[in-house]
Design a protein around this motif. Structure first.
Motif, PDB file in Angstrom:
ATOM      1  N   LEU A  21      19.950  28.941 -14.031  1.00  0.00           N
ATOM      2  CA  LEU A  21      21.429  29.006 -14.014  1.00  0.00           C
ATOM      3  C   LEU A  21      22.036  27.730 -14.808  1.00  0.00           C
ATOM      4  N   MET A  22      21.321  26.621 -14.521  1.00  0.00           N
ATOM      5  CA  MET A  22      21.654  25.472 -15.154  1.00  0.00           C
ATOM      6  C   MET A  22      21.299  25.353 -16.417  1.00  0.00           C
ATOM      7  N   TYR A  23      19.991  25.968 -16.905  1.00  0.00           N
ATOM      8  CA  TYR A  23      19.563  26.036 -18.178  1.00  0.00           C
ATOM      9  C   TYR A  23      20.587  26.885 -18.933  1.00  0.00           C
ATOM     10  N   VAL A  24      20.962  28.173 -18.732  1.00  0.00           N
ATOM     11  CA  VAL A  24      21.766  28.688 -19.385  1.00  0.00           C
ATOM     12  C   VAL A  24      23.233  28.172 -19.602  1.00  0.00           C
ATOM     13  N   LYS A  25      23.791  27.315 -18.459  1.00  0.00           N
ATOM     14  CA  LYS A  25      24.896  26.701 -18.494  1.00  0.00           C
ATOM     15  C   LYS A  25      24.896  25.558 -19.679  1.00  0.00           C
ATOM     16  N   VAL A  26      23.603  24.801 -19.593  1.00  0.00           N
ATOM     17  CA  VAL A  26      23.809  23.751 -20.590  1.00  0.00           C
ATOM     18  C   VAL A  26      23.705  24.314 -22.151  1.00  0.00           C
ATOM     19  N   LEU A  27      23.082  25.445 -22.205  1.00  0.00           N
ATOM     20  CA  LEU A  27      22.957  25.929 -23.757  1.00  0.00           C
ATOM     21  C   LEU A  27      24.410  26.246 -23.984  1.00  0.00           C
ATOM     22  N   TYR A  57      21.800  36.329 -21.232  1.00  0.00           N
ATOM     23  CA  TYR A  57      21.491  35.224 -21.687  1.00  0.00           C
ATOM     24  C   TYR A  57      19.905  34.592 -21.154  1.00  0.00           C
ATOM     25  N   ALA A  58      19.744  34.721 -19.815  1.00  0.00           N
ATOM     26  CA  ALA A  58      18.588  34.499 -19.257  1.00  0.00           C
ATOM     27  C   ALA A  58      17.541  35.363 -19.717  1.00  0.00           C
ATOM     28  N   GLN A  59      17.897  36.697 -19.952  1.00  0.00           N
ATOM     29  CA  GLN A  59      16.862  37.743 -20.393  1.00  0.00           C
ATOM     30  C   GLN A  59      16.479  37.347 -21.861  1.00  0.00           C
ATOM     31  N   HIS A  60      17.213  36.908 -22.611  1.00  0.00           N
ATOM     32  CA  HIS A  60      17.054  36.546 -23.842  1.00  0.00           C
ATOM     33  C   HIS A  60      16.266  35.266 -24.101  1.00  0.00           C
ATOM     34  N   ILE A  61      16.277  34.319 -23.129  1.00  0.00           N
ATOM     35  CA  ILE A  61      15.477  33.064 -23.124  1.00  0.00           C
ATOM     36  C   ILE A  61      14.088  33.577 -22.732  1.00  0.00           C
ATOM     37  N   ALA A  62      14.063  34.365 -21.685  1.00  0.00           N
ATOM     38  CA  ALA A  62      12.841  35.005 -21.146  1.00  0.00           C
ATOM     39  C   ALA A  62      12.062  35.829 -22.142  1.00  0.00           C
ATOM     40  N   SER A  63      12.645  36.315 -22.825  1.00  0.00           N
ATOM     41  CA  SER A  63      12.140  37.395 -24.044  1.00  0.00           C
ATOM     42  C   SER A  63      11.400  36.290 -25.061  1.00  0.00           C
ATOM     43  N   ILE A  64      11.874  35.149 -25.397  1.00  0.00           N
ATOM     44  CA  ILE A  64      11.220  34.263 -26.192  1.00  0.00           C
ATOM     45  C   ILE A  64      10.283  33.329 -25.504  1.00  0.00           C
ATOM     46  N   GLY A  69       9.962  29.988 -19.256  1.00  0.00           N
ATOM     47  CA  GLY A  69      10.627  29.257 -19.807  1.00  0.00           C
ATOM     48  C   GLY A  69      11.897  28.868 -19.432  1.00  0.00           C
ATOM     49  N   LEU A  70      12.351  29.814 -18.282  1.00  0.00           N
ATOM     50  CA  LEU A  70      13.737  29.650 -17.610  1.00  0.00           C
ATOM     51  C   LEU A  70      13.724  28.303 -16.598  1.00  0.00           C
ATOM     52  N   PHE A  71      12.468  27.796 -16.765  1.00  0.00           N
ATOM     53  CA  PHE A  71      12.426  26.502 -15.737  1.00  0.00           C
ATOM     54  C   PHE A  71      11.841  25.170 -16.588  1.00  0.00           C
ATOM     55  N   THR A  72      12.575  25.444 -17.830  1.00  0.00           N
ATOM     56  CA  THR A  72      12.193  24.225 -18.511  1.00  0.00           C
ATOM     57  C   THR A  72      13.057  23.007 -18.203  1.00  0.00           C
ATOM     58  N   MET A 149      16.105  21.045 -22.403  1.00  0.00           N
ATOM     59  CA  MET A 149      16.535  22.176 -22.679  1.00  0.00           C
ATOM     60  C   MET A 149      17.315  22.407 -23.830  1.00  0.00           C
ATOM     61  N   VAL A 150      17.838  21.546 -24.493  1.00  0.00           N
ATOM     62  CA  VAL A 150      18.612  21.721 -25.822  1.00  0.00           C
ATOM     63  C   VAL A 150      17.616  22.110 -26.820  1.00  0.00           C
ATOM     64  N   GLN A 151      16.559  21.532 -26.911  1.00  0.00           N
ATOM     65  CA  GLN A 151      15.691  21.607 -27.879  1.00  0.00           C
ATOM     66  C   GLN A 151      15.185  23.138 -28.135  1.00  0.00           C
ATOM     67  N   PHE A 152      15.622  23.755 -27.156  1.00  0.00           N
ATOM     68  CA  PHE A 152      15.411  25.590 -27.223  1.00  0.00           C
ATOM     69  C   PHE A 152      16.024  25.787 -28.623  1.00  0.00           C
ATOM     70  N   ILE A 153      17.197  25.444 -28.650  1.00  0.00           N
ATOM     71  CA  ILE A 153      18.029  25.799 -30.040  1.00  0.00           C
ATOM     72  C   ILE A 153      17.229  25.750 -31.354  1.00  0.00           C
ATOM     73  N   GLY A 154      16.683  24.497 -31.446  1.00  0.00           N
ATOM     74  CA  GLY A 154      15.696  24.256 -32.770  1.00  0.00           C
ATOM     75  C   GLY A 154      14.311  24.424 -32.781  1.00  0.00           C
ATOM     76  N   ARG A 155      13.883  24.988 -31.382  1.00  0.00           N
ATOM     77  CA  ARG A 155      12.434  25.437 -30.979  1.00  0.00           C
ATOM     78  C   ARG A 155      11.612  24.072 -31.453  1.00  0.00           C
ATOM     79  N   GLU A 156      12.317  22.780 -31.040  1.00  0.00           N
ATOM     80  CA  GLU A 156      11.428  21.693 -31.145  1.00  0.00           C
ATOM     81  C   GLU A 156      10.552  21.211 -29.914  1.00  0.00           C
TER      82      GLU A 156
END
Length: 303
Positions: A21-27, A57-64, A69-72, A149-156
């Motif tokens: 929940l926090m992961y999605v919220k931060v993004l 949103y969480a399903q999208h993260i899990a698909s990647i 990954g939801l516990f990053t 968490m935010v580095q998920f955006i740029g895949r860093e």
């Protein structure tokens, strides 16, 4: 000791459960919207164009990144929670020991009962000091959590391990890098605490009838309601703090052209207020399209 251990275990369990929940919220707070809006219905049953909620949103993260990954960012967040609980408890314990010393003073004279409002001020001040100390000590772990968490955006992969993240922040930003976004976070906590306790005191003193048999339950409910109300009012401080923690840190999610570089947290506050985004990320289910966004969402397609 047993109480402290139980608090740590309970807090750690809640942290693990709430991590996705926090992961999605931060993004969402940083403005990352990888999914297009959909046609849905608001609480009044009207068709509206809205952004995907928590589960999509969480399903999208899990698909990647998979379900793991939801516990990053979980490790630094657990460290922050455990350390914060210990520091908070130690500060309150210090105040309790000071009270015992005063009670065992010369003559062991019983003190007069402290007026209720003075007692609220005393307890709130002590809680403020305990929370502020815990926030100050744990904020570096909070910064690492947000950036991982935010580095998920740029895949860093710049902030992966705890030790490597500490070295990276210290090498690039120095000691001050560990305390990015600290001021608005402290202000939000302090204002929320005082607002919550003051409102609860006013409600319990002047709005509730002392003759009600369930008075203790009513007072506990009022404390929860006022706490929720105070957190809603101080949410902009949380948003600004999180944005400043990742601002211009070398990640795509906190750098131009994706995100502007803020000169200070006040500059960030003013820009969000100007854009009408002070509540971004506050809701994870009924999410309306932000003002100024040009998503393609035609309601006439449903006719």
């Amino acid at each position: 000791m047993a109480d402290a251990a139980s608090q740590v275990l309970l807090g750690s369990g809640l942290t693990i459960l709430s991590q996705p929940l926090m992961y999605v919220k931060v993004l969402i707070q940083v403005g990352y919207e990888p999914l297009p809006p959909t046609i849905g219905r608001n609480i009044f049953g009207r068709q509206v164009c809205q952004l995907p909620g928590l589960f999509c949103y969480a399903q999208h993260i899990a698909s990647i990144d998979g379900k793991r990954g939801l516990f990053t960012g979980l490790t630094p967040r657990l460290c922050s929670g455990v350390l914060g609980t210990v520091v908070h408890g130690k500060v309150l314990q210090h105040y309790q020991e000071c009270d015992k010393v005063e009670d065992l003073g010369p003559g062991n004279v019983q003190k007069e009962v402290t007026p209720s409002f003075d007692q609220v001020i005393k307890e709130t001040t002590r809680e403020m000091m305990a929370r502020s100390a815990a926030t100050l000590i744990t904020h570096p772990f909070h910064v690492i959590t947000l950036r991982s968490m935010v580095q998920f955006i740029g895949r860093e992969s710049k902030y992966c391990g705890l030790y490597d993240s500490i070295v990276t922040i210290y090498r690039e930003e120095g000691i001050l890098g560990f305390f990015a976004g600290l001021i608005p976070r402290l202000l939000g906590d302090i204002i929320s605490l005082w607002l919550c306790n003051s409102l609860a005191y006013l409600v319990n003193t002047y709005a509730l009838d002392s003759g009600v048999s369930t008075m203790s339950e009513m007072k506990s409910y009022s404390q929860a309601v006022t706490g929720f109300f105070a957190s809603m009012l101080t949410y902009p401080f949380v948003l600004v703090s999180n944005l400043m923690a990742v601002n211009n840190c070398g990640l795509a999610g906190g750098s131009p052209p994706y995100s502007p570089v803020y000169t200070s947290w006040i500059d960030c506050w003013c820009m969000l207020q100007k854009e009408g985004n002070m509540s971004r990320g506050n809701s994870l289910f009924f999410r309306k399209v932000p003002f100024g966004k040009t998503y393609c969402c035609d309601l006439r397609m449903l006719i």
